[in-house]
Enzyme design. Sequence first.
Site, PDB file in Angstrom:
ATOM      1  N   ASP A   1     -19.571  -9.973   8.966  1.00 28.39           N
ATOM      2  CA  ASP A   1     -19.592 -10.821  10.156  1.00 28.39           C
ATOM      3  C   ASP A   1     -18.567 -11.944   9.957  1.00 28.39           C
ATOM      4  O   ASP A   1     -18.733 -12.784   9.069  1.00 28.39           O
ATOM      5  CB  ASP A   1     -21.008 -11.404  10.314  1.00 28.39           C
ATOM      6  N   VAL A   2     -17.520 -11.953  10.783  1.00 23.86           N
ATOM      7  CA  VAL A   2     -16.437 -12.928  10.580  1.00 23.86           C
ATOM      8  C   VAL A   2     -16.843 -14.363  10.908  1.00 23.86           C
ATOM      9  O   VAL A   2     -16.087 -15.299  10.659  1.00 23.86           O
ATOM     10  CB  VAL A   2     -15.154 -12.563  11.371  1.00 23.86           C
TER      11      VAL A   2
ATOM     12  N   LYS B   1      -3.657 -18.952   6.621  1.00 23.26           N
ATOM     13  CA  LYS B   1      -2.934 -20.064   5.978  1.00 23.26           C
ATOM     14  C   LYS B   1      -2.835 -19.815   4.475  1.00 23.26           C
ATOM     15  O   LYS B   1      -1.778 -19.967   3.873  1.00 23.26           O
ATOM     16  CB  LYS B   1      -3.690 -21.357   6.285  1.00 23.26           C
TER      17      LYS B   1
ATOM     18  N   SER C   1     -15.281  -9.680  19.107  1.00 22.96           N
ATOM     19  CA  SER C   1     -16.018 -10.443  20.124  1.00 22.96           C
ATOM     20  C   SER C   1     -16.737  -9.475  21.053  1.00 22.96           C
ATOM     21  O   SER C   1     -16.182  -8.419  21.387  1.00 22.96           O
ATOM     22  CB  SER C   1     -15.079 -11.297  20.988  1.00 22.96           C
TER      23      SER C   1
ATOM     24  N   TYR D   1     -18.098 -16.983  26.827  1.00 22.69           N
ATOM     25  CA  TYR D   1     -16.934 -16.156  26.480  1.00 22.69           C
ATOM     26  C   TYR D   1     -15.645 -16.910  26.801  1.00 22.69           C
ATOM     27  O   TYR D   1     -14.766 -17.062  25.953  1.00 22.69           O
ATOM     28  CB  TYR D   1     -17.004 -14.854  27.265  1.00 22.69           C
TER      29      TYR D   1
END
Length: 329
Positions: free
Chosen positions: A59-60, A108, A78, A148
């Site tokens: 799960d990000v 990054k 999403s 959303y």
Amino acid sequence: MSRKKILITGAAGFLGSHLCDRFVNEGYHVIAMDNLITGRLKNIEHLFKLENFEFHHHDVSKFIHISGQLNYILHFASPASPIDYLKIPIQTLKVGSLGIHHCLGLAKEKNATLMIASTSEVYGDPEIHPQTEDYWGHVNPIGPRGVYDEAKRFQEAITMAYHTYHGLNTKIARIFNTYGPRMRLNDGRVLPAFIGQALRGENLTIFGDGSQTRSFCYVDDLIEGIFRLLHSDYNQPVNLGNPDEISIKDFANEIIKLTGTKQKVVYKDLPLNDPKQRQPDITRAKNLLNWSPKIDRAEGLKRTYNYFKSLSLEELNEKDHYNFDKYIK
Ligand code: UDP
């Protein structure tokens, strides 16, 4: 020569799985990530045997760890249909805020190029037509689509901030309605809804009077646009979609013709804040990427219908393939 490595979040979903196919075929090493709330392993199963593909069930919205080099990140995780984000509003907000923050932090750290899947929903129920990238939108933050729309708008803001503040190479694709094989039959979106109804011998449900418009892009065209944008040196948002606009009523008639169903259309209430019209202005994508859609609706619908026809009776009749309760605490 070592392969370029790309992380794709939402990899088991509709767009994510097509992206996996494309990047695997282009010779990239694909790290596919999905928590499988709305994605399906079936969409990427055929890639599991390949040496340049790996799947991470993750799960990000939680910290992401990837070891070694990473060249690209595509954040496509999403829920993406109004029904889904009504059912799982908090997860929708989290993947669009915490999820992108983790992806940006990772980009990054690895000095990777990052693209976000933004959406025509950033324009809300638009007051200008067709929509150009410099239009700021007309969104109700607390309406049913707010979770959303605002998550996607936040994603654009934080992605831009990482670009300007940290000098990260970022891309923002504003994706308009896209369709094709591997859409979930019961996610509530209009195309799988109509085709599913036709295949099950049910009436087609039009919300409102059907005069609202959408512009539907076939998935292969979209993937080509994404591929080109990722490799461009452009960091501002770019609309990707097919400008061929149609009313939902006419669309229903096209599906009736295509499927040969004897069923009729029935009218139901229009959901709150349902955009009245939507059509991308793709001048920027044309000029910048030399991109425009090649597959017209007749051809795209034929291919999509063939996919849905190949599903088993069981798949056709299942309410949905997943169980939200299993995942949601
Ligand atoms: N829609 C419809 N019948 C359905 C599902 C959707 O008439 O069974 C309408 C919906 O109200 C909207 C349009 O079709 O106006 C496209 O809906 P979808 O959920 O596919 O995408 P979005 O509204 O996000 O563009």
